[in-house]
Design a protein around this motif. Structure first.
Motif: not given
Length: 249
Positions: A198-225
């Motif tokens: 997964g992304f690091s906490e620093k990368e997640l924070a960077l992604l979340r603050k961008q105006s053009f990004t949106k976080a999406v979830s793919m359910g409860k299971r952790i998927l391989r890349a």
């Protein structure tokens, strides 16, 4: 002319009827030594620009051959304007991602280096050969553009503001992927899948603050890349892409 021709090759040259096409060395070996085709045999050829044609082997030399372009059989069609960003993984898994993304119609592939990316060396020429091979096999008419690998931070700094970037958030804090895609207007989009771990906490924070990004979830299971890439692209194609007849008209 035959209609059940199975041999299909990509031409880097623009094609037109009643002209001769010269296959490259790899293609010549495949046609003459692997398939053992002869003068008069027919193949399909596409150039990523003007459509698909039937070609007939016109002449054969010791290490070369020429193909006469006989007839156009498909007009040019372009895949959806969908980009894929992914963190390269182990060689065979990355190969799987490249081929699958091509089959699923992405228009651009951007290898993205993150803090937890385990593959530091990326062979762009190998990726380019793989997208061509996958396009030949899946009857696609255009070829995805493969970009040079770049760090995530640099990609975000130069990102086009008119393109929405959906990133797969394995922490579960993102919105439901199908609902988000359903409520996304027809626009330029990209999908970002992070590395194993997964992304690091620093990368997640960077992604979340961008105006053009949106976080999406793919359910409860952790998927391989590699699974996450194909699952995300499949969801987008089914809801917003050219799998959806209403959207593709």
């Amino acid at each position: 002319m035959k209609t059940n021709i199975k041999v299909r090759l990509f031409s880097s040259q623009t094609l037109s009827t009643d002209t001769l096409w010269q296959p490259d060395d790899r293609q010549i070996h495949y046609l003459l030594n692997v398939l053992r085709l002869n003068v008069g045999d027919e193949i399909k050829i596409f150039d990523g620009q003007s459509g698909e044609y039937i070609g007939q082997i016109y002449a054969i030399g010791k290490k070369n051959c020429s193909v006469k372009i006989m007839q156009k059989i498909r007009e040019m069609e372009h895949s959806p304007d969908l980009w894929l960003l992914f963190a390269p993984v182990k060689k065979d898994k990355t190969d799987f991602i490249i081929a699958g993304a091509t089959e699923l119609g992405v228009s651009r592939i951007l290898p993205t280096m993150t803090e937890r990316t385990i593959c530091e060396r990326v062979n762009k020429e190998r990726f380019e050969a793989q997208v061509i091979e996958a396009a030949e096999q899946c009857r696609r008419l255009d070829i995805p553009q493969v970009s040079n690998p770049q760090p995530l931070e640099k990609i975000l700094q130069t990102w086009p503001q008119d393109r929405m970037l959906f990133f797969m958030d394995e922490t579960g804090s993102g919105g439901d992927i199908c609902n988000i895609f359903q409520n996304t207007p027809n626009t330029k989009v990209a999908v970002l899948v992070g590395p194993e771990g997964g992304f690091s906490e620093k990368e997640l924070a960077l992604l979340r603050k961008q105006s053009f990004t949106k976080a999406v979830s793919m359910g409860k299971r952790i998927l391989r890349a590699e699974t996450a890439v194909l699952a995300a692209l499949s969801c987008w194609q089914a809801i917003c892409g050219d799998w959806n007849e209403r959207k593709s008209k």
